[in-house]
Design a protein around this motif. Structure first.
Motif, PDB file in Angstrom:
ATOM      1  N   GLU A  81       0.777  -1.132   0.037  1.00 50.12           N
ATOM      2  CA  GLU A  81       0.057  -0.100   0.038  1.00 50.12           C
ATOM      3  C   GLU A  81       1.064   1.294   0.017  1.00 50.12           C
ATOM      4  O   GLU A  81       0.522   2.226  -0.881  1.00 50.12           O
ATOM      5  CB  GLU A  81      -0.978  -0.113   1.320  1.00 50.12           C
ATOM      6  CG  GLU A  81      -1.871   1.308   1.460  1.00 50.12           C
ATOM      7  CD  GLU A  81      -2.856   1.323  -0.020  1.00 50.12           C
ATOM      8  OE1 GLU A  81      -3.254   2.349  -0.317  1.00 50.12           O
ATOM      9  OE2 GLU A  81      -3.242   0.352  -0.431  1.00 50.12           O
ATOM     10  N   LYS A  82       1.952   0.907   0.800  1.00 49.33           N
ATOM     11  CA  LYS A  82       2.935   2.422   0.969  1.00 49.33           C
ATOM     12  C   LYS A  82       3.409   2.515  -0.527  1.00 49.33           C
ATOM     13  O   LYS A  82       3.460   3.714  -1.015  1.00 49.33           O
ATOM     14  CB  LYS A  82       3.760   2.392   2.252  1.00 49.33           C
ATOM     15  CG  LYS A  82       4.714   3.352   2.048  1.00 49.33           C
ATOM     16  CD  LYS A  82       6.010   2.984   3.171  1.00 49.33           C
ATOM     17  CE  LYS A  82       6.970   3.992   3.348  1.00 49.33           C
ATOM     18  NZ  LYS A  82       7.927   3.702   4.228  1.00 49.33           N
ATOM     19  N   ASP A  83       3.981   1.588  -1.078  1.00 47.56           N
ATOM     20  CA  ASP A  83       4.632   1.614  -2.508  1.00 47.56           C
ATOM     21  C   ASP A  83       3.718   2.036  -3.433  1.00 47.56           C
ATOM     22  O   ASP A  83       3.758   3.039  -4.274  1.00 47.56           O
ATOM     23  CB  ASP A  83       4.899   0.144  -2.769  1.00 47.56           C
ATOM     24  CG  ASP A  83       5.619   0.076  -4.319  1.00 47.56           C
ATOM     25  OD1 ASP A  83       6.919   0.640  -4.308  1.00 47.56           O
ATOM     26  OD2 ASP A  83       5.199  -0.120  -5.176  1.00 47.56           O
ATOM     27  N   HIS A  84       2.360   1.792  -3.338  1.00 46.09           N
ATOM     28  CA  HIS A  84       1.304   2.040  -4.459  1.00 46.09           C
ATOM     29  C   HIS A  84       0.942   3.578  -4.066  1.00 46.09           C
ATOM     30  O   HIS A  84       0.962   4.326  -5.191  1.00 46.09           O
ATOM     31  CB  HIS A  84       0.040   1.231  -4.179  1.00 46.09           C
ATOM     32  CG  HIS A  84      -1.057   1.729  -5.126  1.00 46.09           C
ATOM     33  ND1 HIS A  84      -0.943   1.567  -6.424  1.00 46.09           N
ATOM     34  CD2 HIS A  84      -2.062   2.485  -4.827  1.00 46.09           C
ATOM     35  CE1 HIS A  84      -2.237   2.070  -7.051  1.00 46.09           C
ATOM     36  NE2 HIS A  84      -3.054   2.622  -6.076  1.00 46.09           N
ATOM     37  N   GLN A  85       0.871   4.044  -3.000  1.00 47.93           N
ATOM     38  CA  GLN A  85       1.001   5.560  -2.602  1.00 47.93           C
ATOM     39  C   GLN A  85       1.965   6.511  -3.032  1.00 47.93           C
ATOM     40  O   GLN A  85       1.811   7.598  -3.630  1.00 47.93           O
ATOM     41  CB  GLN A  85       0.572   5.918  -1.247  1.00 47.93           C
ATOM     42  CG  GLN A  85      -0.764   5.221  -0.677  1.00 47.93           C
ATOM     43  CD  GLN A  85      -0.888   5.274   0.773  1.00 47.93           C
ATOM     44  OE1 GLN A  85      -0.098   5.878   1.512  1.00 47.93           O
ATOM     45  NE2 GLN A  85      -2.005   4.810   1.197  1.00 47.93           N
ATOM     46  N   GLN A  86       3.074   5.978  -3.156  1.00 48.43           N
ATOM     47  CA  GLN A  86       4.450   6.710  -3.810  1.00 48.43           C
ATOM     48  C   GLN A  86       4.589   6.793  -5.170  1.00 48.43           C
ATOM     49  O   GLN A  86       4.960   7.431  -5.676  1.00 48.43           O
ATOM     50  CB  GLN A  86       5.588   6.042  -3.053  1.00 48.43           C
ATOM     51  CG  GLN A  86       5.862   6.122  -1.559  1.00 48.43           C
ATOM     52  CD  GLN A  86       7.040   5.418  -1.054  1.00 48.43           C
ATOM     53  OE1 GLN A  86       7.621   4.555  -1.637  1.00 48.43           O
ATOM     54  NE2 GLN A  86       7.535   5.661   0.321  1.00 48.43           N
ATOM     55  N   SER A  87       3.801   5.747  -5.863  1.00 46.65           N
ATOM     56  CA  SER A  87       4.142   5.706  -7.179  1.00 46.65           C
ATOM     57  C   SER A  87       2.947   6.897  -8.160  1.00 46.65           C
ATOM     58  O   SER A  87       1.964   7.127  -7.575  1.00 46.65           O
ATOM     59  CB  SER A  87       3.719   4.467  -8.021  1.00 46.65           C
ATOM     60  OG  SER A  87       3.417   3.465  -7.116  1.00 46.65           O
TER      61      SER A  87
END
Length: 87
Positions: A81-87
């Protein structure tokens, strides 16, 4: 007791770190295995997750060693989820 293993792929677009890792892992696709055991609930069948592992390194990398590292699925979901929010 019946146990099954399901495999999925976790895709990270940025480097990530899980609490069970010694170092951050690079972006990429990672194979994830989840072991589940069969349970009977009121005459219905259900599966309960008993363990989860991530394969290191990422798919397509050509290292000299491979590892299966036990992980907490909730921590993996939070990292995704964190990775998805950063992209």
């Amino acid at each position: 007791m019946t146990i099954r293993t399901t495999q999925t792929v976790a895709r990270f677009s940025s480097p990530f770190l899980l609490p069970s890792f010694d170092a951050p892992q690079p972006a990429g696709d990672y194979r994830v295995d989840q072991d589940e055991e069969l349970i009977e609930v009121f005459s219905r069948l259900a599966w309960r997750r008993v363990s989860a592992f991530i394969h290191l390194p990422a798919i397509g990398m050509n290292p000299q060693t491979y590892q299966m590292v036990p992980i907490d699925p909730a921590e993996l979901e939070a990292a995704l989820e964190k990775d998805h929010q950063q992209s």
